[in-house]
Design a protein around this motif. Structure first.
Motif, mmCIF file in Angstrom:
data_model
loop_
_atom_site.group_PDB
_atom_site.id
_atom_site.type_symbol
_atom_site.label_atom_id
_atom_site.label_comp_id
_atom_site.label_asym_id
_atom_site.label_seq_id
_atom_site.Cartn_x
_atom_site.Cartn_y
_atom_site.Cartn_z
ATOM 1 N N TYR A 1 55.037 2.768 42.155
ATOM 2 C CA TYR A 1 55.834 2.387 43.306
ATOM 3 C C TYR A 1 57.332 2.426 42.999
ATOM 4 O O TYR A 1 58.108 3.117 43.662
ATOM 5 N N MET B 1 50.465 4.895 46.149
ATOM 6 C CA MET B 1 51.585 4.031 45.792
ATOM 7 C C MET B 1 52.897 4.759 46.024
ATOM 8 O O MET B 1 53.869 4.189 46.500
ATOM 9 N N LEU C 1 53.524 4.981 49.744
ATOM 10 C CA LEU C 1 54.029 3.717 50.269
ATOM 11 C C LEU C 1 55.507 3.535 49.942
ATOM 12 O O LEU C 1 56.305 3.118 50.785
ATOM 13 N N ASN D 1 58.483 2.933 52.723
ATOM 14 C CA ASN D 1 59.408 1.797 52.695
ATOM 15 C C ASN D 1 60.855 2.238 52.571
ATOM 16 O O ASN D 1 61.724 1.737 53.274
ATOM 17 N N LEU E 1 45.183 -0.819 50.157
ATOM 18 C CA LEU E 1 46.573 -1.060 50.545
ATOM 19 C C LEU E 1 47.027 -0.234 51.741
ATOM 20 O O LEU E 1 47.807 -0.695 52.567
#
Lengths: 332, 332
Positions: free
Chosen positions: B223, B250, B253, B257, B280
């Motif tokens: 991440y 990951m 994501l 974001n 997730l």
DNA sequence: CTGAAAGCGCTAACAA
DNA sequence: TTGTTAGCGCTTTCAG
């Protein structure tokens, strides 16, 4: 598949020109041999690529150098982390881990226990599971350490300081200005969750705030379930609270998402605290404030304790409490 | 700790008034006994609570009824899911799982292999790990099945259809209108990732679109790392793309974001597809479109294959490809 | 259909 | 300091 036969202690003995007893002695460092003999035997072992047969050892000594771990769901990061730490610690002590996933299923769990008993594990580490363990015949006399949840008849227990965790969560919320805090908990109400509530209520009382029943909600501790509960609450009663303490991170995340979708600002209007500090809490935006359980410490204590029990050392501390800490992020 | 002694086959034989050979026969259903004898022996076994001693069996037969699993990080949901399925499947075949966490560490991995060899596991399931396995002495002749990554000298292999996965991701993005798609991949560039890229490029070419080097980025597949890469890219070149295919969830994501924080609408301006379908991806908002690997199928094939190898059956299919599927959610 | 007995590889008690 | 030997609990020939 060539030369399949494994080399045994007899081969080593012959090749080194000693008896098997002597070889056994140096392997087990039992003393009673000369420096030279040891040297020679060790070299021979090396040369032959000899590794002892654990079945034979186990048969003789009734030991397997392996430990069973029963876990409700290895897919849950909290449990997975514990297993990872157990694995690392026990490898260094030459133990291996027989991992069993119980799926919170009573039958499965019992099958696994039987399997572990047959495999002659030296001990069992029981990570959570039922609220009451039926002592089966198979495991009488087998050392067992419980982590996390506390079944009634558990003798040796390692758990997080859930009470303090609840307290820290409550205090954080209050300090940041919350006056009406929703308590969203696992509906199963295990001992861990009860402790969290106690700590939470203590924080409230410390500031002269009362805990009222209407602020307590419960659901099955999963993302989807928590969403439903909060959505319904919002629809029925509106946003009459300014803080939420959820007893795990998945539920906390569900709250944050539902709130945001309803144009309720987090942490502006409502602040949220979770529990466990799974990695997910760092990957959301806003990142989630939570109470971290020390999985490493939990695991190491458990491993250390089970090893002691295996060695028949007396365990004076039947119940170990591992500290938790508050991790403040963006939802408070 | 009372009456500690376990009941053995001898006790059963005595109590049933037969020889141990007979007891052994009925236990193993080897035939050569009368209906009555069987009945009597079974009842006696039940009464005594007899469970066979696996060490003795193992010593005699050179079998342990256990299988070693080596996994880079049990904390990674993808691997955890595989272990859970292996556990469930193998339990039903009376095998247990010795789980080892390699942490992608070469030394640790070798220690674990040694441990497994000593424990006389009947086979090893190798979930990913190094790109080349050094066949150690200890494991010569031991059945090994590799899952996921494909080391050069692996003989038996189970993997996901990564090429199709990449293709599906690419096609989805294109169909939804993307014309300049960023390819963000694991910097280690394992065989799995290479296949994903190939499929992705095929989807592009099918629509007459070219893949240009400047659209490929790489980083350590986590991440935080992915965030850094995309943030820098955005700062240096601005948002010159309208889609992202990340080789794991990951990273996907992280992209979502970062994009959102930079006021870039997902999926409005940029669409994103990930890989793996970890849970997730359903808990974020927007939920992430991704390619699902079938962990259950992966696990069952591996378990089934290793069991066959243990039984010395010939494995005709050295390399099994498990289908993947696209899961369309909110980022495309 | 059943039993006797050898032996898997090792440890530990006993002898030397 | 070293060797001899009796099993640990089971499977599996071989005889009956």
């Amino acid at each position: 598949m060539e030369g399949n036969k494994r080399v045994s202690i007899i081969d080593v003995a012959k090749k080194a020109g000693v008896s098997i007893a002597t070889v056994s002695r140096v392997i087990n460092r039992n003393g009673g041999y000369s420096k030279e003999t040891e040297e020679r035997v060790r070299r021979t072992i090396e040369e032959c690529g000899f590794t002892p047969n654990v079945n034979a050892i186990g048969l003789r000594t009734n030991r397997s150098n392996s430990i069973g771990v029963i876990v409700p769901d290895i897919t849950n990061e909290f449990f997975a982390r514990i297993i990872r730490e157990l694995d690392a610690f026990l490898l260094s002590r030459r133990y291996s881990l027989l991992v069993c996933n119980s799926n919170e299923d009573y039958m499965l769990e019992n099958m696994h226990i039987k399997g572990l008993a047959e495999k002659h594990v030296d001990g069992i580490i029981y990570i959570s599971g039922q609220n009451e363990i039926k002592k089966m015949n198979e495991i009488k006399g087998l050392p067992i350490v419980y982590i996390d949840r506390a079944p009634k008849n558990a003798e040796v227990l390692i758990l997080s300081d859930n009470e303090t965790g609840g307290y820290l969560a409550g205090r954080e919320l209050i300090q940041k200005g919350c006056r009406r805090i929703l308590f969203l908990r696992d509906i199963r109400y295990a001992s861990t969750v009860r402790s969290r509530k106690e700590g939470f209520v203590r924080a409230l009382q410390e500031k002269g705030m009362a805990f009222s029943e209407e602020l307590e909600m419960s659901c099955f501790p999963e993302y989807a379930e928590a969403r439903v509960v909060l959505e319904r609450l919002l629809k029925e009663k509106g946003c009459f609270f300014d803080g939420i303490f959820a007893t795990n991170d998945m539920m906390a995340l569900a709250c944050v998402n539902v709130l945001t979708e309803n144009q309720i600002k987090v942490p502006g209007q409502v602040k949220v605290v979770g529990f466990d500090n799974i990695s997910l809490t760092q990957f959301t935006s806003p990142q989630i404030t939570t109470v971290a359980q020390d999985t490493k410490e939990l695991a190491i204590h458990a491993a250390d304790t089970i090893l002691k029990m295996i060695e028949d050392e007396e365990i004076k501390q039947k119940r170990t409490i591992i500290p938790v800490r508050l991790v403040v992020r963006e939802t408070t």
